[in-house]
Motif scaffolding. Structure first.
Motif, PDB file in Angstrom:
ATOM      1  N   ILE A 187       0.797  -1.045  -0.184  1.00 19.49           N
ATOM      2  CA  ILE A 187       0.097  -0.082  -0.149  1.00 19.49           C
ATOM      3  C   ILE A 187       0.932   1.355   0.054  1.00 19.49           C
ATOM      4  CG2 ILE A 187      -1.674   1.358   1.341  1.00 19.49           C
ATOM      5  CD1 ILE A 187      -2.769  -1.395   2.456  1.00 19.49           C
ATOM      6  N   TYR A 188       0.717   2.122  -1.125  1.00 17.43           N
ATOM      7  CA  TYR A 188       1.431   3.358  -0.948  1.00 17.43           C
ATOM      8  C   TYR A 188       0.453   4.456  -0.666  1.00 17.43           C
ATOM      9  CZ  TYR A 188       4.437   0.472  -3.856  1.00 17.43           C
ATOM     10  OH  TYR A 188       5.581  -0.632  -4.286  1.00 17.43           O
ATOM     11  N   VAL A 189       0.732   5.400   0.226  1.00 12.92           N
ATOM     12  CA  VAL A 189       0.007   6.538   0.803  1.00 12.92           C
ATOM     13  C   VAL A 189       0.820   7.616   0.570  1.00 12.92           C
ATOM     14  CG1 VAL A 189      -1.080   7.548   2.644  1.00 12.92           C
ATOM     15  CG2 VAL A 189      -0.984   4.822   2.530  1.00 12.92           C
ATOM     16  N   ALA A 236       0.216  12.025   1.367  1.00 15.87           N
ATOM     17  CA  ALA A 236      -0.864  12.762   1.944  1.00 15.87           C
ATOM     18  C   ALA A 236      -0.163  14.156   1.856  1.00 15.87           C
ATOM     19  CB  ALA A 236      -0.995  12.339   3.587  1.00 15.87           C
ATOM     20  N   SER A 237      -1.260  15.178   1.773  1.00 14.92           N
ATOM     21  CA  SER A 237      -0.429  16.630   1.760  1.00 14.92           C
ATOM     22  C   SER A 237       0.034  17.032   3.000  1.00 14.92           C
ATOM     23  CB  SER A 237      -1.903  17.438   1.567  1.00 14.92           C
ATOM     24  OG  SER A 237      -2.854  17.403   2.511  1.00 14.92           O
ATOM     25  N   LEU A 238       0.032  16.551   4.249  1.00 17.37           N
ATOM     26  CA  LEU A 238       0.484  16.856   5.366  1.00 17.37           C
ATOM     27  C   LEU A 238       2.049  16.361   5.557  1.00 17.37           C
ATOM     28  CD1 LEU A 238      -2.325  16.856   8.005  1.00 17.37           C
ATOM     29  CD2 LEU A 238      -1.364  18.812   6.854  1.00 17.37           C
ATOM     30  N   LEU A 239       2.190  15.135   4.683  1.00 21.06           N
ATOM     31  CA  LEU A 239       3.621  14.457   4.857  1.00 21.06           C
ATOM     32  C   LEU A 239       4.593  14.677   3.683  1.00 21.06           C
ATOM     33  CD1 LEU A 239       2.296  11.125   5.824  1.00 21.06           C
ATOM     34  CD2 LEU A 239       2.817  12.895   7.253  1.00 21.06           C
ATOM     35  N   GLY A 240       4.203  15.892   2.599  1.00 22.45           N
ATOM     36  CA  GLY A 240       5.085  16.011   1.531  1.00 22.45           C
ATOM     37  C   GLY A 240       4.430  15.473   0.407  1.00 22.45           C
ATOM     38  N   ALA A 241       5.222  15.579  -0.711  1.00 24.63           N
ATOM     39  CA  ALA A 241       4.947  15.295  -2.167  1.00 24.63           C
ATOM     40  C   ALA A 241       5.193  13.762  -2.540  1.00 24.63           C
ATOM     41  CB  ALA A 241       5.805  16.334  -2.979  1.00 24.63           C
ATOM     42  N   LYS A 242       5.813  13.000  -1.666  1.00 30.55           N
ATOM     43  CA  LYS A 242       6.183  11.674  -1.989  1.00 30.55           C
ATOM     44  C   LYS A 242       5.197  10.653  -1.286  1.00 30.55           C
ATOM     45  CE  LYS A 242      10.977  11.914  -3.323  1.00 30.55           C
ATOM     46  NZ  LYS A 242      12.290  11.289  -3.356  1.00 30.55           N
ATOM     47  N   PHE A 243       5.252   9.492  -2.012  1.00 34.59           N
ATOM     48  CA  PHE A 243       4.682   8.319  -1.286  1.00 34.59           C
ATOM     49  C   PHE A 243       5.296   7.654  -0.329  1.00 34.59           C
ATOM     50  CE2 PHE A 243       2.361   8.791  -5.279  1.00 34.59           C
ATOM     51  CZ  PHE A 243       1.214   8.359  -5.155  1.00 34.59           C
ATOM     52  N   TYR A 244       4.553   6.965   0.577  1.00 32.87           N
ATOM     53  CA  TYR A 244       5.197   6.109   1.618  1.00 32.87           C
ATOM     54  C   TYR A 244       4.737   4.761   1.643  1.00 32.87           C
ATOM     55  CZ  TYR A 244       6.979  10.398   3.825  1.00 32.87           C
ATOM     56  OH  TYR A 244       7.515  11.724   3.965  1.00 32.87           O
ATOM     57  N   ARG A 245       5.495   3.835   1.573  1.00 29.92           N
ATOM     58  CA  ARG A 245       5.113   2.453   1.310  1.00 29.92           C
ATOM     59  C   ARG A 245       4.868   1.603   2.601  1.00 29.92           C
ATOM     60  NH1 ARG A 245       8.799  -1.766   0.548  1.00 29.92           N
ATOM     61  NH2 ARG A 245      10.296  -0.068   0.654  1.00 29.92           N
ATOM     62  N   LEU A 246       3.654   0.861   2.602  1.00 28.03           N
ATOM     63  CA  LEU A 246       3.432  -0.141   3.611  1.00 28.03           C
ATOM     64  C   LEU A 246       3.285  -1.305   3.045  1.00 28.03           C
ATOM     65  CD1 LEU A 246       0.603   2.050   5.386  1.00 28.03           C
ATOM     66  CD2 LEU A 246       2.821   2.122   5.842  1.00 28.03           C
ATOM     67  N   GLY A 247       3.918  -2.402   3.724  1.00 29.42           N
ATOM     68  CA  GLY A 247       3.701  -3.749   3.259  1.00 29.42           C
ATOM     69  C   GLY A 247       4.990  -4.237   2.624  1.00 29.42           C
ATOM     70  N   SER A 248       5.011  -5.472   1.730  1.00 27.32           N
ATOM     71  CA  SER A 248       6.004  -6.264   1.269  1.00 27.32           C
ATOM     72  C   SER A 248       6.110  -5.867  -0.269  1.00 27.32           C
ATOM     73  CB  SER A 248       6.087  -7.650   1.513  1.00 27.32           C
ATOM     74  OG  SER A 248       7.110  -8.212   0.950  1.00 27.32           O
ATOM     75  N   ASN A 249       6.964  -5.046  -0.617  1.00 24.25           N
ATOM     76  CA  ASN A 249       6.942  -4.939  -2.052  1.00 24.25           C
ATOM     77  C   ASN A 249       8.296  -4.180  -2.345  1.00 24.25           C
ATOM     78  OD1 ASN A 249       6.433  -4.872  -4.906  1.00 24.25           O
ATOM     79  ND2 ASN A 249       5.786  -2.866  -4.801  1.00 24.25           N
ATOM     80  N   ASP A 250       9.535  -4.571  -1.719  1.00 25.55           N
ATOM     81  CA  ASP A 250      10.863  -3.904  -1.742  1.00 25.55           C
ATOM     82  C   ASP A 250      11.888  -4.708  -2.456  1.00 25.55           C
ATOM     83  OD1 ASP A 250      10.902  -6.002  -0.152  1.00 25.55           O
ATOM     84  OD2 ASP A 250      11.500  -4.920   1.944  1.00 25.55           O
ATOM     85  N   GLY A 251      11.270  -5.812  -3.142  1.00 26.64           N
ATOM     86  CA  GLY A 251      12.326  -6.625  -3.858  1.00 26.64           C
ATOM     87  C   GLY A 251      12.603  -8.000  -2.975  1.00 26.64           C
ATOM     88  N   GLY A 252      12.136  -8.207  -1.858  1.00 29.12           N
ATOM     89  CA  GLY A 252      12.444  -9.215  -0.890  1.00 29.12           C
ATOM     90  C   GLY A 252      11.216 -10.231  -1.547  1.00 29.12           C
ATOM     91  N   THR A 253      11.415 -11.359  -0.345  1.00 32.03           N
ATOM     92  CA  THR A 253      10.322 -12.256  -0.738  1.00 32.03           C
ATOM     93  C   THR A 253       9.009 -11.792  -0.065  1.00 32.03           C
ATOM     94  OG1 THR A 253      12.025 -14.186  -0.570  1.00 32.03           O
ATOM     95  CG2 THR A 253       9.887 -14.854  -0.207  1.00 32.03           C
TER      96      THR A 253
END
Length: 246
Positions: free
Chosen positions: A95-97, A99-116
């Motif tokens: 899940i990528y989130v 939000a206007s209060l956190l800046g212009a970039k997404f923050y990633r939650l969960g497993s999608n970092d190239g690992g297993t």
């Protein structure tokens, strides 16, 4: 009424994509996050603890859902939370989130970092979901009622109303675990294809708050393309709020 509800579930499971819009209002408790998120006033709760509430008036979510993937790409706005706006992308078990209060970039939650990544759960058969819904409906203190048909867009809809009672703990637990509330759920189902057109929920949980939600469905089986944001648009440092880190 029960047959309309269960067959509508089957119709949703058979669809590929849908566009949804969620409109929320009401006030819900958010505990100690009230001050952090700029929510409503904090008030003493039984036992001397502090309970804060958040006003959801004007809060919306809207976007496309890929039912088969599954995946979703939704934008949101919350005027009562410092005019918060943002985007949520759920795809590839992450899940990528943004939000206007956190800046212009997404923050990633969960497993999608190239690992297993953990394997996706096996798809649940639509018949199983419909059966579970039917069993939950059977437990309701007040059986669902079929009201007069209504025009919805370019077709006519069945209108089924489900009465939620605080005594229906068993039935509500099947639909919304942990929820104890009284209210109504109005379900509008298109007669031509048995897909839902709109859901309207009005729930009152007493001191625990209240919620009014309208979910509108459109563009069934339309074109939806959902992908993770580019790497240069994702902040690798994680959420800047410690209590919300995964």
């Amino acid at each position: 009424p029960k047959e309309i509800l269960t067959k509508s579930v089957d119709a949703v499971q058979a669809a590929s994509t849908v566009h949804v819009k969620v409109d929320l209002s009401g006030k819900l408790p958010i505990g100690d996050l009230g001050g952090l998120m700029g929510g409503g006033s904090a008030s003493p709760a039984p036992g001397g603890s502090t309970s804060a509430t958040i006003d959801l008036t004007g809060t919306t979510f809207e976007g496309g859902i890929d039912i088969k993937a599954p995946a979703a790409d939704l934008t949101f706005t919350a005027p009562t939370l410092l005019n918060l706006t943002g985007q949520i992308i759920a795809v590839d078990q992450a899940i990528y989130v943004k939000a206007s209060l956190l800046g212009a970039k997404f923050y990633r939650l969960g497993s999608n970092d190239g690992g297993t990544a953990s394997p996706s759960p096996a798809p649940t058969a639509s018949g199983s979901i419909a059966t579970e819904l039917g069993q939950a409906v059977d437990q309701l203190k007040t059986p669902p009622t079929k009201l007069a048909d209504e025009q919805c867009g370019d077709t006519t809809c069945y209108h089924v109303q489900v009465t939620l009672d605080s005594a229906d703990d068993g039935a509500l637990a099947s639909i919304a675990p942990g929820v104890t509330a009284s209210g109504t759920l109005d379900v509008y189902v298109r007669q031509n294809d048995l897909r839902p057109s709109q859901l309207k929920l009005s729930a009152d949980a007493g001191t625990a708050g209240s919620l009014q939600a309208t979910i509108t469905f459109s563009r069934w089986d339309g074109s939806v393309s959902i992908s993770a944001p580019p790497a240069d648009q994702v902040d690798a440092n994680g959420l800047p709020i410690p209590s919300l880190r995964p």
